[in-house]
Design a protein around this motif. Structure first.
Motif, mmCIF file in Angstrom:
data_model
loop_
_atom_site.group_PDB
_atom_site.id
_atom_site.type_symbol
_atom_site.label_atom_id
_atom_site.label_comp_id
_atom_site.label_asym_id
_atom_site.label_seq_id
_atom_site.Cartn_x
_atom_site.Cartn_y
_atom_site.Cartn_z
ATOM 1 N N GLN A 73 0.838 -1.199 0.000
ATOM 2 C CA GLN A 73 0.000 0.000 0.000
ATOM 3 C C GLN A 73 0.874 1.250 0.000
ATOM 4 O OE1 GLN A 73 -2.383 -0.876 3.554
ATOM 5 N NE2 GLN A 73 -4.115 -1.271 2.203
ATOM 6 N N SER A 74 0.270 2.353 -0.437
ATOM 7 C CA SER A 74 1.000 3.617 -0.483
ATOM 8 C C SER A 74 0.082 4.768 -0.112
ATOM 9 C CB SER A 74 1.608 3.833 -1.875
ATOM 10 O OG SER A 74 0.579 3.851 -2.859
ATOM 11 N N ILE A 75 0.715 5.901 0.198
ATOM 12 C CA ILE A 75 -0.032 7.100 0.583
ATOM 13 C C ILE A 75 0.738 8.324 0.110
ATOM 14 C CG2 ILE A 75 1.099 7.269 2.843
ATOM 15 C CD1 ILE A 75 -1.606 8.190 4.017
ATOM 16 N N LYS A 76 0.004 9.376 -0.209
ATOM 17 C CA LYS A 76 0.605 10.695 -0.466
ATOM 18 C C LYS A 76 0.070 11.636 0.599
ATOM 19 C CE LYS A 76 0.816 14.727 -3.369
ATOM 20 N NZ LYS A 76 -0.124 15.669 -3.945
ATOM 21 N N ILE A 77 0.976 12.302 1.298
ATOM 22 C CA ILE A 77 0.590 13.281 2.303
ATOM 23 C C ILE A 77 1.015 14.654 1.787
ATOM 24 C CG2 ILE A 77 0.877 14.037 4.683
ATOM 25 C CD1 ILE A 77 1.476 11.076 5.361
ATOM 26 N N ASP A 78 0.045 15.528 1.623
ATOM 27 C CA ASP A 78 0.314 16.866 1.096
ATOM 28 C C ASP A 78 1.147 17.694 2.066
ATOM 29 O OD1 ASP A 78 -1.214 16.334 -1.193
ATOM 30 O OD2 ASP A 78 -3.048 17.117 -0.262
ATOM 31 N N LYS A 79 1.977 18.558 1.502
ATOM 32 C CA LYS A 79 2.790 19.454 2.338
ATOM 33 C C LYS A 79 1.876 20.260 3.259
ATOM 34 C CE LYS A 79 3.118 23.062 -1.140
ATOM 35 N NZ LYS A 79 4.008 23.821 -1.990
ATOM 36 N N ASN A 80 2.447 20.688 4.371
ATOM 37 C CA ASN A 80 1.748 21.478 5.382
ATOM 38 C C ASN A 80 0.625 20.712 6.080
ATOM 39 O OD1 ASN A 80 3.409 23.747 4.822
ATOM 40 N ND2 ASN A 80 2.151 24.175 3.032
ATOM 41 N N THR A 81 0.709 19.366 6.053
ATOM 42 C CA THR A 81 -0.228 18.519 6.786
ATOM 43 C C THR A 81 0.445 18.066 8.069
ATOM 44 O OG1 THR A 81 -1.274 17.714 4.750
ATOM 45 C CG2 THR A 81 -1.541 16.357 6.719
ATOM 46 N N ARG A 82 -0.207 18.258 9.193
ATOM 47 C CA ARG A 82 0.339 17.815 10.485
ATOM 48 C C ARG A 82 0.136 16.304 10.603
ATOM 49 N NH1 ARG A 82 -1.407 17.501 16.106
ATOM 50 N NH2 ARG A 82 0.395 17.925 17.426
ATOM 51 N N VAL A 83 1.239 15.579 10.835
ATOM 52 C CA VAL A 83 1.203 14.117 10.846
ATOM 53 C C VAL A 83 2.239 13.580 11.824
ATOM 54 C CG1 VAL A 83 2.801 13.962 8.878
ATOM 55 C CG2 VAL A 83 1.267 12.047 9.372
ATOM 56 N N GLN A 84 1.943 12.407 12.376
ATOM 57 C CA GLN A 84 2.930 11.681 13.173
ATOM 58 C C GLN A 84 3.106 10.308 12.547
ATOM 59 O OE1 GLN A 84 1.920 9.993 17.006
ATOM 60 N NE2 GLN A 84 3.971 10.430 17.774
#
Length: 121
Positions: free
Chosen positions: A81-92
């Motif tokens: 599986q894969s994911i794209k997380i957009d810039k300026n998204t708060r994530v841990q």
């Protein structure tokens, strides 16, 4: 001049949390600030503090599982599986599971410690 570049000795990013980061392309390895590609292994029980990166991050899971925590949502990805997380998204990012997680991370623009914006624990 060749129109390609083969990386056989990626830059091993120094860490203190047991995570192995082998940057194949990016600021540290090739001086490329447009994109970074790294092969990562996160040990069982690993986690990072929340961060709000100034780059898009694509993650592809090779083996194991990796957990992503957003403001009000927890996502667990498994091998394939894969994911794209957009810039300026708060994530841990974390691996609270029993086995290591091996994955590929691609950042555009390239990963930079100055642009990851990690929070204090």
């Amino acid at each position: 001049m060749k129109s390609y570049k083969i990386i056989t000795n990626p830059f091993i990013v120094p860490t203190t949390d047991g995570k192995i980061i082998k940057e194949h392309f990016g600021n540290a390895t090739t001086g490329d600030s447009d994109i970074s590609i790294a092969h990562m292994t996160a040990p069982a029980g690993w986690s990072e503090p929340f961060q709000t990166p100034e780059f898009d991050e694509f993650t592809f899971i090779i083996k194991g599982k990796k957990q992503f925590i957003f403001e009000d949502e927890i996502i667990v990805l498994e091998a394939g599986q894969s994911i794209k997380i957009d810039k300026n998204t708060r994530v841990q990012y974390s691996n609270p599971f029993d086995t290591p997680c091996e994955y590929i991370a691609i950042c555009t623009p390239a990963f930079s410690p100055d642009h990851v914006n990690r929070e204090d624990l």
